[in-house]
Design an enzyme around this catalytic site. Structure first.
Site, PDB file in Angstrom:
ATOM      1  N   SER A 183       0.848  -1.182   0.000  1.00 33.13           N
ATOM      2  CA  SER A 183       0.000   0.000   0.000  1.00 33.13           C
ATOM      3  C   SER A 183       0.891   1.241   0.000  1.00 33.13           C
ATOM      4  CB  SER A 183      -0.878   0.020   1.257  1.00 33.13           C
ATOM      5  OG  SER A 183      -1.725  -1.097   1.305  1.00 33.13           O
ATOM      6  N   HIS A 190     -10.600  -4.196  -3.296  1.00 32.10           N
ATOM      7  CA  HIS A 190     -10.632  -5.357  -4.186  1.00 32.10           C
ATOM      8  C   HIS A 190     -12.050  -5.564  -4.730  1.00 32.10           C
ATOM      9  CE1 HIS A 190      -6.508  -5.821  -3.273  1.00 32.10           C
ATOM     10  NE2 HIS A 190      -6.663  -6.350  -2.080  1.00 32.10           N
TER      11      HIS A 190
END
Length: 264
Positions: A42, A135
């Site tokens: 991330s 996602h």
């Protein structure tokens, strides 16, 4: 992104890659421990990794006017930002960029960490007042009767005029500059090959789609594997700098991050 590397479709000379599948928060934590030579992370986590890892210019996941979504069992209130103050939101990890964006959106939110693929069920069962979806959950939440409160990528674009950079690829600095450049080149060629052979690459991705049908897999891949993925470009680089600068100024990151992108 990685299919061509995994399938041996690009020439990597004497470099060999061992592929490991892991959720993004697990990869963030493993990178913090310095375990992995090359990994996805991330961009929030990168603020804690920049001294040990170099940010590669290829392989970004960037949402252009879309991104992580906050959902709940009830219809969105007139002012979702105000309504989230003090509420408990199930989040996929404290090092995810989704969590950083949520805190920038509403600093007073409360949270509980839940594995990303369990958040929809967690919220639907009433165990949290809202959930932060990454996602494929961004596409499937309505199937469980959940309602959209805010799309953080859309909010971010309204605030900054920029896309929301979520994840990137990094390589450990102790590999040395020549190896870092070679790895960046391998990754770029893999992404370009996958985009040029989309049908084959999608067939590979379908095996990791956690129940998405082919049409939704195609849609989801198209959201996050695009021109920004080949290279951040000027706009993508600006977006990363803006995200990390805002995070630091809001007291959510420990220090300013000096950005340099390794291109192949």
């Amino acid at each position: 992104m990685f299919w061509a590397l995994a399938a041996g479709r690009v020439d990597t000379a004497d470099r060999r890659y061992v592929h490991e599948l892991g959720d993004i928060e697990s990869l963030n934590r493993r990178a913090l421990a310095g375990e992995l030579e090359v990994t996805a992370v991330s961009l929030h986590a990168y603020a804690y990794l920049a001294d040990r890892y170099a940010l590669l210019a290829h392989g970004a996941s960037i949402g252009d006017r879309y991104g992580p979504r906050v959902v709940a069992r009830t219809a969105a209130p007139a002012d979702p930002r105000a309504a989230l103050a003090g509420r408990t939101v199930a989040v996929p990890g404290e090092m995810t960029t989704a969590y950083l964006a949520l805190r920038l959106y509403q600093p007073a939110v409360r949270h509980v960490v839940v594995p990303f693929d369990q958040i929809e069920d967690y919220v639907a069962a009433g165990r949290a007042e809202a959930g932060l979806l990454i996602h494929e959950g961004q596409l499937t939440f309505a199937d469980r009767g959940l309602r959209l409160w805010v799309d953080l990528g859309e909010w971010w674009h309204g605030e900054t005029g920029l896309p929301l950079p979520l994840g990137g690829n990094v390589a450990r600095r102790d590999l040395g500059e020549p190896m870092l450049a070679a790895i960046a080149g391998d990754l770029k060629r893999s992404i370009e090959y996958g985009l040029a052979h989309r049908r084959e690459a999608l067939a590979h991705a379908q095996g990791f789609s956690r129940g998405l049908d082919p049409a939704r897999t195609d849609r989801f891949v198209g959201m996050y594997v695009n021109d920004y993925t080949i290279d951040y470009g000027e706009q993508g680089r600006r977006a990363v700098a803006e995200l990390l600068d805002r995070g630091y100024r809001a007291g959510l990151l420990p220090a300013p991050v000096a950005l340099r992108f390794i291109a192949g």
